[in-house]
Design an enzyme around this catalytic site. Structure first.
Site, PDB file in Angstrom:
ATOM      1  N   MET A 106       0.841  -1.184   0.000  1.00  0.00           N
ATOM      2  CA  MET A 106       0.000   0.000   0.000  1.00  0.00           C
ATOM      3  C   MET A 106       0.885   1.245   0.000  1.00  0.00           C
ATOM      4  SD  MET A 106      -2.968  -1.035   2.722  1.00  0.00           S
ATOM      5  CE  MET A 106      -1.801  -1.692   3.910  1.00  0.00           C
ATOM      6  N   SER A 107       0.728   2.052  -1.060  1.00  0.00           N
ATOM      7  CA  SER A 107       1.536   3.265  -1.172  1.00  0.00           C
ATOM      8  C   SER A 107       1.325   4.144   0.046  1.00  0.00           C
ATOM      9  CB  SER A 107       1.129   4.056  -2.414  1.00  0.00           C
ATOM     10  OG  SER A 107       1.359   3.274  -3.545  1.00  0.00           O
ATOM     11  N   GLN A 121       6.662  -4.121  -6.607  1.00  0.00           N
ATOM     12  CA  GLN A 121       5.543  -3.912  -7.524  1.00  0.00           C
ATOM     13  C   GLN A 121       5.830  -2.751  -8.468  1.00  0.00           C
ATOM     14  OE1 GLN A 121       1.623  -2.032  -6.596  1.00  0.00           O
ATOM     15  NE2 GLN A 121       0.857  -4.110  -6.936  1.00  0.00           N
ATOM     16  N   CYS A 153      -4.550  -0.187  -9.277  1.00  0.00           N
ATOM     17  CA  CYS A 153      -4.654   1.119  -8.606  1.00  0.00           C
ATOM     18  C   CYS A 153      -5.748   1.975  -9.243  1.00  0.00           C
ATOM     19  CB  CYS A 153      -3.309   1.858  -8.662  1.00  0.00           C
ATOM     20  SG  CYS A 153      -3.420   3.445  -7.821  1.00  0.00           S
ATOM     21  N   ASN A 191      -8.253 -10.748  -2.357  1.00  0.00           N
ATOM     22  CA  ASN A 191      -7.975  -9.532  -1.581  1.00  0.00           C
ATOM     23  C   ASN A 191      -9.224  -8.662  -1.478  1.00  0.00           C
ATOM     24  OD1 ASN A 191      -6.804  -6.384  -2.452  1.00  0.00           O
ATOM     25  ND2 ASN A 191      -6.276  -7.244  -0.469  1.00  0.00           N
ATOM     26  N   GLY A 192      -9.309  -7.961  -0.337  1.00  0.00           N
ATOM     27  CA  GLY A 192     -10.368  -6.986  -0.129  1.00  0.00           C
ATOM     28  C   GLY A 192     -11.182  -7.246   1.109  1.00  0.00           C
ATOM     29  N   GLY A 202      -4.563  -5.885   3.502  1.00  0.00           N
ATOM     30  CA  GLY A 202      -4.143  -4.502   3.313  1.00  0.00           C
ATOM     31  C   GLY A 202      -4.472  -3.659   4.522  1.00  0.00           C
ATOM     32  N   ARG A 203      -5.579  -2.925   4.447  1.00  0.00           N
ATOM     33  CA  ARG A 203      -5.868  -1.892   5.449  1.00  0.00           C
ATOM     34  C   ARG A 203      -6.044  -2.416   6.872  1.00  0.00           C
ATOM     35  NH1 ARG A 203     -10.823   0.258   2.262  1.00  0.00           N
ATOM     36  NH2 ARG A 203     -10.839  -1.988   1.874  1.00  0.00           N
TER      37      ARG A 203
HETATM   38  C1  LIG Z   1      -3.545   3.878   1.059  1.00  0.00           C
HETATM   39  C2  LIG Z   1      -3.574   2.726   0.098  1.00  0.00           C
HETATM   40  C3  LIG Z   1      -2.531   2.541  -0.772  1.00  0.00           C
HETATM   41  C4  LIG Z   1      -2.542   1.475  -1.674  1.00  0.00           C
HETATM   42  N1  LIG Z   1      -1.474   1.288  -2.503  1.00  0.00           N
HETATM   43  C5  LIG Z   1      -1.432   0.196  -3.297  1.00  0.00           C
HETATM   44  C6  LIG Z   1      -0.289  -0.072  -4.099  1.00  0.00           C
HETATM   45  O1  LIG Z   1       0.698   0.672  -4.101  1.00  0.00           O
HETATM   46  N2  LIG Z   1      -0.312  -1.200  -4.871  1.00  0.00           N
HETATM   47  C7  LIG Z   1      -1.387  -2.058  -4.879  1.00  0.00           C
HETATM   48  O2  LIG Z   1      -1.361  -3.077  -5.563  1.00  0.00           O
HETATM   49  N3  LIG Z   1      -2.480  -1.809  -4.150  1.00  0.00           N
HETATM   50  C8  LIG Z   1      -2.514  -0.716  -3.365  1.00  0.00           C
HETATM   51  N4  LIG Z   1      -3.615  -0.497  -2.576  1.00  0.00           N
HETATM   52  C9  LIG Z   1      -4.734  -1.452  -2.624  1.00  0.00           C
HETATM   53  C10 LIG Z   1      -4.545  -2.568  -1.597  1.00  0.00           C
HETATM   54  O3  LIG Z   1      -3.404  -3.337  -1.925  1.00  0.00           O
HETATM   55  C11 LIG Z   1      -5.747  -3.502  -1.541  1.00  0.00           C
HETATM   56  O4  LIG Z   1      -5.938  -4.048  -2.810  1.00  0.00           O
HETATM   57  C12 LIG Z   1      -7.025  -2.790  -1.115  1.00  0.00           C
HETATM   58  O5  LIG Z   1      -6.782  -1.889  -0.048  1.00  0.00           O
HETATM   59  C13 LIG Z   1      -8.081  -3.800  -0.682  1.00  0.00           C
HETATM   60  O6  LIG Z   1      -7.597  -4.668   0.319  1.00  0.00           O
HETATM   61  P1  LIG Z   1      -7.876  -4.403   1.902  1.00  0.00           P
HETATM   62  O7  LIG Z   1      -9.354  -4.283   2.071  1.00  0.00           O
HETATM   63  O8  LIG Z   1      -7.288  -5.606   2.586  1.00  0.00           O
HETATM   64  O9  LIG Z   1      -7.197  -3.109   2.258  1.00  0.00           O
HETATM   65  C14 LIG Z   1      -3.641   0.573  -1.708  1.00  0.00           C
HETATM   66  C15 LIG Z   1      -4.700   0.780  -0.832  1.00  0.00           C
HETATM   67  C16 LIG Z   1      -4.688   1.834   0.064  1.00  0.00           C
HETATM   68  C17 LIG Z   1      -5.851   2.020   0.993  1.00  0.00           C
END
Ligand SMILES: Cc1cc2nc3c(=O)[nH]c(=O)nc-3n(C[C@H](O)[C@H](O)[C@H](O)COP(=O)(O)O)c2cc1C
Length: 319
Positions: A1-2, A54, A84, A184-185, A208-209
């Site tokens: 996550m960026s 990535q 993204c 994921n999600g 992720g979050r």
């Molecule tokens: C702040 C933020 C930054 C993210 N940056 C990336 C990223 O750089 N590359 C990527 O593949 N997904 C990125 N994502 C998406 C997450 O990898 C993930 O697919 C998405 O948040 C859903 O999963 P979660 O519900 O477990 O967070 C980002 C999500 C958030 C909230």
């Protein structure tokens, strides 16, 4: 996550049992041109095994060159970002916008696979919107082009982060390919992970979050699903040690001034979690937040963090 899963965050996730950690999205052309912020996103490969870098981009040439640079930096895997949703990324025809341009997406994949000395994986969404759910079709073409693992966030690009991720829809991708698919999600707990695996039939899940303020969470969930892997949820004393380590590595990676600002979001999440679990009162959490999120002197911040965790530990011991 960026902006979240930088090298300090990934190190804690890895050391606490995450099976695979992936860098923040790295712009391929800027990586090849050695832009310092992109190089910083890719650091840490020597300490993390396995580690994926990535790449994002829209030109096959830069994706190929970026893959070579990332492998030289120590990546064990190159992951391609096709998920993204951010407008500044999709506006430049990369990230999830590639799902609207499958031929362009394929040429990026082919260039990356051809140039990369290490396996290449793909991260995508279900499609651009509800009328173009093309993840399974793209996944099949990606597999034929040499992609070795596919992660699917169960939302469309147009959903951004709204609604709930559709774990059942990921099953269509699983059925379409023979490479492992990662679901994921919205997974937050071991229960979620179990349901997600059941509904999607995926080989693994990506967190992720839910790991905001607790980078050890993926390892803890692995432990709960499959005893003997990963680690237990750290106790409050251990959490204090881990956070101090996290804070110090943020300061050493970004320098004191920039690091101070970067640390704030992690501090904010940590305070909210401590308050949510009853380790500090709401009033005290608000006081700590006011002080820690405005202090510019890192010695003051470190002292404040010690006070925060001392309070949490004494509440924890009293409970
Ligand atoms: C702040 C933020 C930054 C993210 N940056 C990336 C990223 O750089 N590359 C990527 O593949 N997904 C990125 N994502 C998406 C997450 O990898 C993930 O697919 C998405 O948040 C859903 O999963 P979660 O519900 O477990 O967070 C980002 C999500 C958030 C909230």
């Amino acid at each position: 996550m960026s902006g979240v899963s930088d090298a300090p965050f990934r190190k804690i996730a890895h050391d606490n049992g995450a099976g695979l950690v992936i860098s923040e999205m790295v712009a391929s052309e800027e990586l090849v041109r050695a832009r310092p912020d992109m190089l910083r996103r890719a650091v840490g490969a020597d300490q993390l095994k396995p580690f994926a870098i990535q790449l994002a981009g829209r030109e096959p040439r830069w994706m190929g060159e970026g893959a070579r640079v990332a492998a030289d930096l120590g990546a064990d895997i190159i992951d391609i970002n096709m998920g993204c949703p951010a407008r500044q990324v999709t506006g430049g025809w990369s990230g999830s916008a590639l799902m609207r341009e499958p031929d362009l997406a394929l040429s990026l994949i082919e260039a990356t696979v051809a140039a990369s000395p290490v396996p290449v994986t793909l991260k995508m969404r279900l499609g651009w919107d509800d009328t173009s759910l093309n993840a399974a079709a793209i996944a099949q073409r990606a597999e034929q082009a040499g992609i070795q693992m596919i992660t699917v966030h169960g939302r469309t690009r147009c959903q951004f982060y709204k609604g709930r991720a559709n774990w059942r829809a990921i099953r269509e991708v699983v059925n379409a390919v023979s490479v492992p698919v990662v679901a994921n999600g919205d997974a937050e707990s071991a229960g979620d992970v179990g349901t997600m695996l059941q509904e999607s039939n995926a080989a693994a899940v990506m967190i992720g979050r839910a790991a905001y303020g607790r980078p050890w969470l993926p390892g803890v969930l692995a432990q709960k699903l499959e005893a003997g892997t990963g680690c237990e949820e750290p106790g409050i004393e251990r959490e204090a040690e881990l956070f101090s380590l996290h804070h110090q590595s943020i300061l050493s990676l970004y320098g004191h001034e920039h690091g101070n600002r970067i640390a704030r979001k992690h501090i904010g999440w940590t305070i909210s979690r401590l308050a949510g679990r009853g380790f500090v009162t709401i009033e005290s959490a608000n006081n700590h937040r006011r002080m820690l999120l405005s202090a510019n002197d890192n010695a003051v911040v470190s002292k404040g963090l010690k006070a925060l965790f001392a309070e949490a530990c004494s509440m924890g011991n009293a409970a």
